[in-house]
Design an enzyme around this catalytic site. Sequence first.
Site, mmCIF file in Angstrom:
data_model
loop_
_atom_site.group_PDB
_atom_site.id
_atom_site.type_symbol
_atom_site.label_atom_id
_atom_site.label_comp_id
_atom_site.label_asym_id
_atom_site.label_seq_id
_atom_site.Cartn_x
_atom_site.Cartn_y
_atom_site.Cartn_z
ATOM 1 N N HIS A 267 34.000 39.413 37.722
ATOM 2 C CA HIS A 267 33.598 40.535 38.720
ATOM 3 C C HIS A 267 32.014 40.906 38.661
ATOM 4 C CE1 HIS A 267 33.999 43.730 41.539
ATOM 5 N NE2 HIS A 267 34.761 44.529 40.758
ATOM 6 N N HIS A 306 34.796 32.623 45.718
ATOM 7 C CA HIS A 306 35.225 34.089 45.820
ATOM 8 C C HIS A 306 36.595 34.173 46.147
ATOM 9 C CE1 HIS A 306 34.813 38.160 47.348
ATOM 10 N NE2 HIS A 306 33.935 38.174 46.649
ATOM 11 N N ASP A 362 26.316 36.838 43.479
ATOM 12 C CA ASP A 362 25.876 36.857 42.085
ATOM 13 C C ASP A 362 24.879 35.773 41.785
ATOM 14 O OD1 ASP A 362 27.144 39.493 41.227
ATOM 15 O OD2 ASP A 362 28.863 38.322 41.010
HETATM 16 C C1 LIG Z 1 35.333 34.513 41.869
HETATM 17 C C2 LIG Z 1 36.546 33.672 41.441
HETATM 18 C C3 LIG Z 1 37.302 34.458 40.245
HETATM 19 C C4 LIG Z 1 37.798 33.569 42.491
HETATM 20 O O1 LIG Z 1 38.934 33.012 41.926
HETATM 21 P P1 LIG Z 1 40.034 32.613 42.674
HETATM 22 O O2 LIG Z 1 40.169 32.972 43.991
HETATM 23 O O3 LIG Z 1 41.520 33.205 41.782
HETATM 24 O O4 LIG Z 1 40.091 31.032 42.609
HETATM 25 P P2 LIG Z 1 40.822 30.203 41.375
HETATM 26 O O5 LIG Z 1 40.499 30.567 40.361
HETATM 27 O O6 LIG Z 1 42.276 30.413 41.881
HETATM 28 O O7 LIG Z 1 40.495 28.802 42.041
HETATM 29 C C5 LIG Z 1 40.559 27.785 42.915
HETATM 30 C C6 LIG Z 1 40.096 26.464 42.363
HETATM 31 O O8 LIG Z 1 38.578 26.302 42.462
HETATM 32 C C7 LIG Z 1 38.340 26.155 41.249
HETATM 33 N N1 LIG Z 1 37.076 26.970 40.785
HETATM 34 C C8 LIG Z 1 36.964 28.348 41.255
HETATM 35 N N2 LIG Z 1 35.911 28.655 40.975
HETATM 36 C C9 LIG Z 1 34.913 27.758 40.419
HETATM 37 C C10 LIG Z 1 33.834 27.993 39.983
HETATM 38 N N3 LIG Z 1 32.933 28.865 39.838
HETATM 39 N N4 LIG Z 1 33.425 26.664 39.187
HETATM 40 C C11 LIG Z 1 34.545 25.611 39.395
HETATM 41 N N5 LIG Z 1 35.394 25.763 39.582
HETATM 42 C C12 LIG Z 1 36.102 26.658 40.316
HETATM 43 C C13 LIG Z 1 39.378 26.359 40.246
HETATM 44 O O9 LIG Z 1 39.253 25.831 38.979
HETATM 45 C C14 LIG Z 1 40.518 26.010 40.984
HETATM 46 O O10 LIG Z 1 40.581 24.690 40.952
HETATM 47 P P3 LIG Z 1 42.198 23.783 41.053
HETATM 48 O O11 LIG Z 1 42.881 24.273 42.305
HETATM 49 O O12 LIG Z 1 41.701 22.441 40.706
HETATM 50 O O13 LIG Z 1 42.599 24.557 39.714
HETATM 51 C C15 LIG Z 1 36.309 32.366 40.913
HETATM 52 O O14 LIG Z 1 35.873 31.474 41.997
HETATM 53 C C16 LIG Z 1 35.204 32.330 39.774
HETATM 54 O O15 LIG Z 1 35.551 32.357 38.504
HETATM 55 N N6 LIG Z 1 34.110 32.023 40.161
HETATM 56 C C17 LIG Z 1 32.965 32.156 39.080
HETATM 57 C C18 LIG Z 1 32.739 33.819 38.739
HETATM 58 C C19 LIG Z 1 31.892 34.476 39.560
HETATM 59 O O16 LIG Z 1 30.836 34.011 40.368
HETATM 60 N N7 LIG Z 1 32.241 35.753 39.951
HETATM 61 C C20 LIG Z 1 31.868 36.544 41.046
HETATM 62 C C21 LIG Z 1 32.365 36.844 42.232
HETATM 63 S S1 LIG Z 1 31.828 37.882 43.353
#
Ligand SMILES: CC(C)(COP(=O)(O)OP(=O)(O)OC[C@H]1O[C@@H](n2cnc3c(N)ncnc32)[C@H](O)[C@@H]1OP(=O)(O)O)[C@@H](O)C(=O)NCCC(=O)NCCS
Length: 428
Positions: A267, A306, A362
């Site tokens: 987050h 996101h 971010d």
């Molecule tokens: C923001 C976040 C938590 C959203 O997660 P979410 O909606 O739950 O998405 P998921 O974790 O289910 O990811 C979906 C797919 O994309 C992949 N993925 C998601 N974010 C990714 C990233 N930043 N880098 C690489 N792969 C990513 C996951 O591994 C998953 O792949 P799969 O279907 O092969 O398993 C996630 O994108 C993330 O961890 N991003 C990095 C942290 C970040 O920048 N957070 C700030 C948010 S404002």
Amino acid sequence: MPDTLTLTDNRTGKKYEVAIKNGAIRAMDLRQVKVDDADFGLMSYDPAFMNTASCQSKITFIDGDKGILRYRGYPIDQLAEKSNYLDVAYLILYGELPTAAQHDEWIEAIKLHTMLHENLKKFMEGFHYDAHPMGMLVSTLAALSTYYEEAKRISDPQVRRMQTLRLVAKIPTIAAYSFRHSIGRPYVYPDNDLSYTGNFLNMMFKMTEPKYKVNPALERALDVLFILHVDHEQNCSANAMRAVGSSHTDPYSAAAAAAAALYGPLHGGANEEVLRMLELIGSKDKVPEFIKRVKAGEGRLMGFGHRIYKNYDPRAKIIKQMADAVFDVTGKNPLLDIALELERIALQDEYFVSRKLYPNVDFYSGLIYQALGIPTDMFPVMFAIPRTSGWIAQWEEMVTDPEQKIARPRQVYLGAGERNYVPVDKRK
Ligand SMILES: CC(C)(COP(=O)(O)OP(=O)(O)OC[C@H]1O[C@@H](n2cnc3c(N)ncnc32)[C@H](O)[C@@H]1OP(=O)(O)O)[C@@H](O)C(=O)NCCC(=O)NCCS
């Protein structure tokens, strides 16, 4: 066509009709679906609230597919271009942009509350010299509740307004003190001649000069960053604010919980992680190798992806545009080239395209904070300052919503059935 949903329970053959309102059914309407009288009734199972609305809200609208973000109906790009943080904080808290008179009154009221009780300063002095500023912020927010006994009276609108002023006014002071403490510099008192962001820069960076001189370009950039971070509807920390506040605790304790939620790397800690990632990559030519590792599942591309935005994050676009204005003053951040190369490659790569992973807010905010001279571990604190007004708006809406009760999800129990206690000498 009636606004209803007809369900058939194939276990019993029974049919049910449930109302659809505002694009949602009420989860409690599922409870009538039972196999027999002893059955508890059907629940919906939704880990991480992927498709469950926990409230009705009039604060922030997001359309993730179209990349739209609006506060109280106003598009984020208009607010970022034309408004200032305190104006937007008023909007988010009270539903309308302030008139000129309301604006002046609001700014004066905030200025009255920027100082911290001297004991609170002593409290912060007690932290270890290398304490993480976000840990200090979370704890100090909770400690505020011990100074304002009346804050517990959350059903009194006047009491709520006073705590709102205090929280919005004091959060930059706490944030700046946590920074000064972590680098061993004396705390700087607020200067109420300055704007909200100008004063924050003063409390962060003033040294021996009698009056801190604010650079208007940096003051404006910080103001825009603050506007972009005011609210983001039911995200993890807003949900924490509402959930903890739903037990009718005081707003300082609820805000401490929200700030704790914001601390996590998924987050508000993400921009800190972005910078660490860029530093780890080290140079532009190492980007393809890093992307390869991400695709092999060895970590994530921080600042990408996101939960809601599956097209682009409108805040990321505004920040990227603003970066040049900041770098004109501060000089270019050398990590920018690595970030641009990461974005360029990722946006062409099937892995990221098919998963709809785009730069989020971010991805670039950390580079700007770093250029402003703000260290990496302060990044989540920078996020918490403007988000405080969003948290309070969410809390206020929750407290005044007659439908809200103490937040308490259900579970699907999959553990052991009843079994008898085994004395220690009989256990295998
Ligand atoms: C923001 C976040 C938590 C959203 O997660 P979410 O909606 O739950 O998405 P998921 O974790 O289910 O990811 C979906 C797919 O994309 C992949 N993925 C998601 N974010 C990714 C990233 N930043 N880098 C690489 N792969 C990513 C996951 O591994 C998953 O792949 P799969 O279907 O092969 O398993 C996630 O994108 C993330 O961890 N991003 C990095 C942290 C970040 O920048 N957070 C700030 C948010 S404002």
